[in-house]
Scaffold this active site. Structure first.
Site, PDB file in Angstrom:
ATOM      1  N   CYS A   1       0.826  -1.211   0.000  1.00 17.21           N
ATOM      2  CA  CYS A   1       0.000   0.000   0.000  1.00 17.21           C
ATOM      3  C   CYS A   1       0.864   1.266   0.000  1.00 17.21           C
ATOM      4  CB  CYS A   1      -1.009  -0.043   1.138  1.00 17.21           C
ATOM      5  SG  CYS A   1      -2.475   0.900   0.719  1.00 17.21           S
TER       6      CYS A   1
ATOM      7  N   GLU B   1      -1.770  -9.191   3.628  1.00 13.59           N
ATOM      8  CA  GLU B   1      -1.671  -9.759   4.990  1.00 13.59           C
ATOM      9  C   GLU B   1      -3.026 -10.160   5.561  1.00 13.59           C
ATOM     10  OE1 GLU B   1      -1.081  -6.628   4.115  1.00 13.59           O
ATOM     11  OE2 GLU B   1      -1.657  -5.159   5.631  1.00 13.59           O
TER      12      GLU B   1
ATOM     13  N   HIS C   1      -3.653  -5.151   0.453  1.00 12.69           N
ATOM     14  CA  HIS C   1      -3.072  -5.650   1.712  1.00 12.69           C
ATOM     15  C   HIS C   1      -3.159  -7.176   1.745  1.00 12.69           C
ATOM     16  CE1 HIS C   1      -2.702  -1.791   3.916  1.00 12.69           C
ATOM     17  NE2 HIS C   1      -3.653  -1.421   3.075  1.00 12.69           N
TER      18      HIS C   1
HETATM   19  N1  GLN Z   1      -2.015   6.682   2.437  1.00 15.71           N
HETATM   20  C1  GLN Z   1      -2.072   5.848   1.265  1.00 15.71           C
HETATM   21  C2  GLN Z   1      -3.415   5.964   0.572  1.00 15.71           C
HETATM   22  O1  GLN Z   1      -4.386   6.354   1.186  1.00 15.71           O
HETATM   23  C3  GLN Z   1      -1.771   4.422   1.594  1.00 15.71           C
HETATM   24  C4  GLN Z   1      -2.820   3.779   2.451  1.00 15.71           C
HETATM   25  C5  GLN Z   1      -2.345   2.520   3.141  1.00 15.71           C
HETATM   26  O2  GLN Z   1      -1.153   2.268   3.215  1.00 15.71           O
HETATM   27  N2  GLN Z   1      -3.269   1.743   3.658  1.00 15.71           N
HETATM   28  O3  GLN Z   1      -3.526   5.611  -0.574  1.00 15.71           O
END
Ligand code: GLN
Length: 614
Positions: A401, A532, A530
């Site tokens: 992310c 995970e 994600h």
């Molecule tokens: N801040 C980034 C976004 O909103 C990444 C978000 C995250 O890592 N969950 O796209």
């Protein structure tokens, strides 16, 4: 429907979530369909707007629900897919009741905590418990309800009262209470003290709920005399007082609990009709095997997590679990080094040189690196620096992310030479906005507005050589969970790909970049989603498998064998035959097949009482 309510006493944070999940894991092993509900008595509608420092990571569900991390425990232990309604908060209940009041549903009556809020809680629980959560699509038979916090908290009073009523609504044979309490052992006397547990049980009973089971959490196992004392004062038979000392791993908890014949007891108490059980080592085999394997990992791998919230390790719970799942599978004990991203930044060299050098030292000595998600400016340069270092030094790397976005920014700056390229999240006026916001997810409202939940990623047909695609079993399409508001700017993709950063996975509309990979690197993979959240103890997440394999230079041979682990690899070193494994398991866990006094299990020398990760 049968309900097991799990309450807490003395202090929170002693592993109530893992213990609740373990009840479910045991029943699942007996063929019972289990679901769970987590109650968080705070006013927030959901966990979405929390800083990770409040309650640890925000866990994301398939349906996009942003929930408490305990739901992650349930999903991992029970191998189920929960819904956002499985996490109840005071805010959600009040919102529903207030909406009904505005709608005129209460016919002019005064709306009150009792009966309106308590009724709404009971209805919610009954309704959600029926929702199928497993692939079979079957209606669950047992619902585990974990009440967050401890008995006596002002916030949870309405819930306690709701369950006091609920026990009569659903009848005794369908409802039982397990109370998880701390039994401290002050150093001054060295004795286990039962008074705090006695007080919390008294409080629970005073509120109209009697525990059927008391789970005692302590560093060391409690002895029979302590159990007897608790039994005398708390009106619970000694057999229903369970001691859970600190264990090597949370995955040993179900086996420890089943040492106390929990399945048999619950079957009796809740009329579950579990037919006579075979020896425990048969029906609990997956958990016994897992614990056994984890205790005998001969080799080690060290992983750096370069994060922004490293002061609280719970901020990265699912990531650390996913790393352990992959490590166990491949045969490596995973050591994690948390590195605060901002300590890697150049400004630290003058501000705090010791922290700076320490952070870089830790990064350099690791076998591989994870740059996880996060929000906001702090630490982003440290993450970008990490990406650069991993890229230039052939260090196996997994970006998640924000980690994915940092890898893109780094590549733009240092390979495409787009000076000061950035994400508009950090630098709205950047000359080279290589990561931009998704307008439909940037509404100005913070709660529940991100791109959330399960979404498909399509691997590009051209990506035939992609490592990450092969790790996912060469599928064309995969589903993973998301939580972000920013994305890679599609205007730059051609340039990135020309210089070797391949966006091998995209969303279904082929507009959003989901997975990137570098040519000519042992393992440089980053994902916008994600992974995970979908990793399971018995079924690790592919990007984490790839990372650990690459860290130990085993990825090539893994691919050469068609994504199979070699029988010569550490994972199968430990035992030669299944019989030998079973023998060892029974002996070393001190498991008695016909449920003798389980205290023998605690004296087993193979169970170390080192720090628990409950
Ligand atoms: N801040 C980034 C976004 O909103 C990444 C978000 C995250 O890592 N969950 O796209």
């Amino acid at each position: 429907m049968k309900y097991i309510l799990v309450t807490g006493g003395v202090i929170s944070g002693v592993g109530k979530g893992v213990i609740s999940s373990s009840f479910g894991a045991i029943l699942k092993c007996c063929g019972i369909e289990v679901t769970s509900i987590k109650i968080d008595p705070y006013i927030n509608l959901d966990a979405g707007t929390f800083s990770p420092y409040e309650h640890g990571e925000v866990y994301v569900l398939d349906d996009g629900g942003e929930v408490d991390l305990d739901l992650g425990n349930y999903e991992r232990f029970l191998n189920v897919t929960l819904h956002r309604q499985n996490n109840i908060t005071t805010g959600k209940i009040y919102q529903q009741v207030i909406d009904r009041e505005r709608h005129g549903d209460y016919l002019g009556k005064t709306v009150q905590v009792v009966p309106h809020i308590t009724d709404a809680i009971q209805e919610w629980v009954e309704k959600v418990a029926q929702k199928p959560v497993s692939e079979s699509g079957k209606t669950p038979e047992v619902c585990i309800i974990e009440l967050g916090g401890i008995i006596g908290d002002i916030e949870s009073m309405a819930f306690v009262e709701a369950f006091r009523q609920f026990q009569f609504r659903v009848k005794r044979e369908n409802f039982c209470v397990a109370h998880v309490s701390l039994v401290p052992q002050p150093r001054t006397t060295g004795e286990h003290k039962t008074k705090p547990t006695q007080s919390s049980v008294r409080e629970l009973r005073g509120l109209g709920l009697s525990p059927d089971i008391i789970v005692c959490r302590s560093e060391k196992p409690i002895g029979l005399s302590v159990k007897e004392k608790i039994s005398n004062f708390c009106h619970v038979a000694p057999q229903q007082i369970i001691s859970i000392p600190d264990l090597n791993s949370v995955y040993e908890v179900p086996v420890f609990m089943e040492n106390h014949s929990m399945a048999e007891y619950l079957s009796d108490r809740l009329h579950l009709g579990i037919t006579p059980l075979p020896p425990m080592r048969k029906y609990m085999k997956p958990w016994i095997d897992l614990g056994e394997k984890m205790r005998h990992l001969k080799y080690e791998v060290t992983v750096a997590i370069v994060g922004k919230y490293t002061r609280l390790e719970d901020s990265y719970t699912s990531i650390t679990k996913a790393l352990h799942h992959a490590g166990n599978k491949i045969g490596y004990k995973v050591n994690i080094k948390f590195i605060e991203a901002s300590n890697l930044e150049a400004t630290m060299l003058s501000e705090n040189p010791a922290s700076y050098h320490d952070a870089w030292h830790n990064l350099c000595v690791c076998d591989c690196v994870v740059v996880p998600g996060g929000f906001g400016k702090r630490g982003v340069e440290g993450k970008i620096g990490t990406c650069q270092w991993c890229r230039a030094n052939n260090k196996p790397f997994l970006g998640i992310c924000l980690g994915f976005q940092a890898a893109v920014v780094e590549f733009a700056r240092n390979v495409l030479k787009l000076e000061d390229a950035h994400s508009t999240e950090v630098c709205p006026d950047t000359k080279y906005p290589v990561v931009i916001d998704m307008p439909e997810h940037n509404t100005g409202e913070m709660g529940g507005t991100m791109r959330l939940g399960k979404r498909a990623t399509i691997f590009k047909p051209s990506a035939t050589n992609s490592k990450i695609r092969r790790l996912y079993g060469n599928k064309d399409k995969i589903d993973e969970r998301h939580r972000h508001r920013y994305e890679v700017n599609p205007d730059y993709i051609e340039q990135f790909e020309k210089y070797g950063m391949q966006f091998v996975g995209v969303d279904v509309d082929q507009e959003r970049m989901e997975v990137l990979e570098l040519d000519n690197h042992p393992y440089y993979v980053a994902v916008q989603y994600h992974p995970e959240y979908l990793s399971r103890p018995m079924n690790p997440s592919p990007p984490f498998m790839g990372l650990i394999l690459a860290a130990k230079d085993r990825l090539k041979s893994y691919f050469a064998r068609g994504c199979k682990l070699s029988p010569r690899e550490p994972q199968s070193d430990y035992y030669d035959s299944e019989d030998e494994l079973n023998e060892l398991t029974v002996r070393q866990l001190g498991i008695c097949s016909d449920h003798e006094d389980s205290s023998s299990a605690y004296s087993s020398s193979s169970i170390s009482s080192s720090k628990i990760e409950l």
